[in-house]
Design a protein around this motif. Structure first.
Motif, PDB file in Angstrom:
ATOM      1  N   LEU A  43      38.983 -23.335 -33.166  1.00 56.52           N
ATOM      2  CA  LEU A  43      38.193 -23.399 -31.941  1.00 56.52           C
ATOM      3  C   LEU A  43      36.988 -24.318 -32.135  1.00 56.52           C
ATOM      4  O   LEU A  43      36.671 -25.138 -31.269  1.00 56.52           O
ATOM      5  CB  LEU A  43      37.726 -21.991 -31.555  1.00 56.52           C
ATOM      6  N   CYS A  44      36.329 -24.193 -33.277  1.00 59.39           N
ATOM      7  CA  CYS A  44      35.157 -25.037 -33.555  1.00 59.39           C
ATOM      8  C   CYS A  44      35.551 -26.502 -33.699  1.00 59.39           C
ATOM      9  O   CYS A  44      34.853 -27.395 -33.205  1.00 59.39           O
ATOM     10  CB  CYS A  44      34.456 -24.568 -34.824  1.00 59.39           C
ATOM     11  N   GLN A  45      36.660 -26.747 -34.370  1.00 56.44           N
ATOM     12  CA  GLN A  45      37.087 -28.125 -34.624  1.00 56.44           C
ATOM     13  C   GLN A  45      37.579 -28.821 -33.364  1.00 56.44           C
ATOM     14  O   GLN A  45      37.514 -30.056 -33.276  1.00 56.44           O
ATOM     15  CB  GLN A  45      38.181 -28.145 -35.693  1.00 56.44           C
ATOM     16  N   ASN A  46      38.036 -28.051 -32.398  1.00 55.69           N
ATOM     17  CA  ASN A  46      38.586 -28.635 -31.171  1.00 55.69           C
ATOM     18  C   ASN A  46      37.649 -28.512 -29.983  1.00 55.69           C
ATOM     19  O   ASN A  46      38.076 -28.619 -28.835  1.00 55.69           O
ATOM     20  CB  ASN A  46      39.934 -27.971 -30.843  1.00 55.69           C
ATOM     21  N   SER A  47      36.383 -28.278 -30.249  1.00 51.47           N
ATOM     22  CA  SER A  47      35.410 -28.151 -29.162  1.00 51.47           C
ATOM     23  C   SER A  47      34.207 -29.018 -29.482  1.00 51.47           C
ATOM     24  O   SER A  47      34.153 -29.724 -30.486  1.00 51.47           O
ATOM     25  CB  SER A  47      34.987 -26.695 -28.993  1.00 51.47           C
ATOM     26  N   ASN A  48      33.226 -28.965 -28.593  1.00 53.38           N
ATOM     27  CA  ASN A  48      31.996 -29.727 -28.786  1.00 53.38           C
ATOM     28  C   ASN A  48      30.955 -28.951 -29.573  1.00 53.38           C
ATOM     29  O   ASN A  48      29.813 -29.393 -29.709  1.00 53.38           O
ATOM     30  CB  ASN A  48      31.414 -30.124 -27.421  1.00 53.38           C
ATOM     31  N   ILE A  49      31.334 -27.793 -30.096  1.00 53.71           N
ATOM     32  CA  ILE A  49      30.408 -26.986 -30.883  1.00 53.71           C
ATOM     33  C   ILE A  49      30.159 -27.676 -32.225  1.00 53.71           C
ATOM     34  O   ILE A  49      31.100 -27.997 -32.944  1.00 53.71           O
ATOM     35  CB  ILE A  49      30.977 -25.573 -31.116  1.00 53.71           C
ATOM     36  N   ILE A  50      28.907 -27.921 -32.537  1.00 56.30           N
ATOM     37  CA  ILE A  50      28.565 -28.593 -33.788  1.00 56.30           C
ATOM     38  C   ILE A  50      28.039 -27.561 -34.785  1.00 56.30           C
ATOM     39  O   ILE A  50      26.933 -27.062 -34.668  1.00 56.30           O
ATOM     40  CB  ILE A  50      27.514 -29.687 -33.558  1.00 56.30           C
ATOM     41  N   MET A  51      28.881 -27.217 -35.742  1.00 55.74           N
ATOM     42  CA  MET A  51      28.483 -26.319 -36.825  1.00 55.74           C
ATOM     43  C   MET A  51      29.059 -26.882 -38.117  1.00 55.74           C
ATOM     44  O   MET A  51      30.264 -26.784 -38.354  1.00 55.74           O
ATOM     45  CB  MET A  51      28.985 -24.892 -36.571  1.00 55.74           C
ATOM     46  N   ASP A  52      28.211 -27.506 -38.902  1.00 56.24           N
ATOM     47  CA  ASP A  52      28.684 -28.157 -40.117  1.00 56.24           C
ATOM     48  C   ASP A  52      28.920 -27.171 -41.251  1.00 56.24           C
ATOM     49  O   ASP A  52      29.724 -27.426 -42.140  1.00 56.24           O
ATOM     50  CB  ASP A  52      27.669 -29.213 -40.578  1.00 56.24           C
ATOM     51  N   LYS A  53      28.177 -26.064 -41.236  1.00 57.20           N
ATOM     52  CA  LYS A  53      28.261 -25.107 -42.339  1.00 57.20           C
ATOM     53  C   LYS A  53      28.424 -23.701 -41.775  1.00 57.20           C
ATOM     54  O   LYS A  53      27.580 -23.226 -41.026  1.00 57.20           O
ATOM     55  CB  LYS A  53      27.007 -25.200 -43.207  1.00 57.20           C
TER      56      LYS A  53
END
Length: 289
Positions: A43-53
């Protein structure tokens, strides 16, 4: 993206590790069901959510589903994701003492028999323990020592030194910031307020800045301020402090305190400390460095 899974024995210090990881920029999700990890990452990788860690806490609160964690990690890694597993453990005596102190109920002590719950949990976690990248025994560890171990593993991946510094300029006539750890009164410096062409400006503007900084007393004060703060910050880091609030006050919070706060913020950012400068009583907005 960087992923960490924090797991291990109940009462071994997972909550403390989460707080440490949050302090160095990890987005932490507590009590994550093992089977949802892959879906959440997708979900994180396919959205605009930016969470590197991202750090997940997966433990005995998942019940018997915890045994699936080892398989989920294997599947997760086969999909090309790098994931590091931190396993926390402690002696039975230590866990029992910690539960007695907090008066919490162990998730597997269904009949109130704490030692039986600990034994069951060790059995459930045995496979994931064998697959963990880091095993930390917190028996006898103080929080400060646990922090040092976690930072030694993961802090080198962050840009800044291990403390966040907030510098707040303020006016004494509007009250002092209640959350200040250190506070400096700069009302002894020459006041631009009494200069007609400077009165309506702020310490962020060059004419006021130049006026405040031109005096010998200001130069001496700034040097002493630099020396004190540069000495104190490593000591606070050594003691495990992650946030320091420095208040800089003058009469109205518009001229002298603003200029000094800006100067100190620039100095600390050059020393590689994450620094936020906020002018509480000035109309100009905060600067993040």
């Amino acid at each position: 993206m960087q992923f960490i899974i924090v797991t291990g024995m109940s009462g071994a210090g997972k909550s403390s590790v989460v707080h440490i990881l949050e302090d160095i920029g990890y987005y932490c999700i507590d009590n994550m069901p093992p089977t949802l990890i892959t879906n959440f990452v997708s979900l994180c990788q396919n959205s605009n959510i930016i969470m590197d860690k991202i750090a997940f806490v997966v433990d005995a609160r998942s019940g018997d589903r915890i045994v699936r964690l080892a398989d989920e990690i294997t599947k997760f890694r086969k999909n090309g994701n790098k994931c590091e597993v931190v396993f926390l453990e402690a002696s039975d005596e230590t866990i029992i003492r910690r539960y007695k102190e907090t008066r919490r109920i162990h998730p597997h002590a269904k009949d109130g028999l704490l030692l039986d719950g600990i034994d069951m949990e060790r059995q459930l976690l045995s496979e994931i323990r064998d697959k963990s990248d880091y095993i930390i025994d917190t028996t006898g560890l103080m929080t400060k020592q646990l922090r040092e171990q976690i930072l030694a593993l993961f802090e080198s991946r962050t840009k800044f030194e291990g403390i966040n510094v907030s510098i707040i300029s303020f006016g004494f006539k509007r009250g002092i910031p209640l959350d200040s750890d250190l506070m400096f009164d700069v009302r002894f410096l020459p006041n631009p307020f009494y200069e007609a062409d400077l009165k309506e400006l702020t310490g962020q503007e060059p004419p006021v800045w130049d006026y405040v900084m031109k005096w010998d007393v200001t130069k001496t004060f700034i040097q002493k301020l630099h020396d004190m703060v540069e000495f104190l910050l490593p000591q606070y880091i050594e003691e495990g402090k992650t946030q320091l609030v420095i208040g800089i006050g003058c009469t109205g919070g518009k001229h002298r305190s603003v200029a000094i706060a800006e100067e100190l913020g620039q100095f600390l950012s050059e020393k590689n400390y994450y620094t936020v400068v906020t002018h509480r009583d000035s109309k100009l907005e905060q600067i993040q460095r």
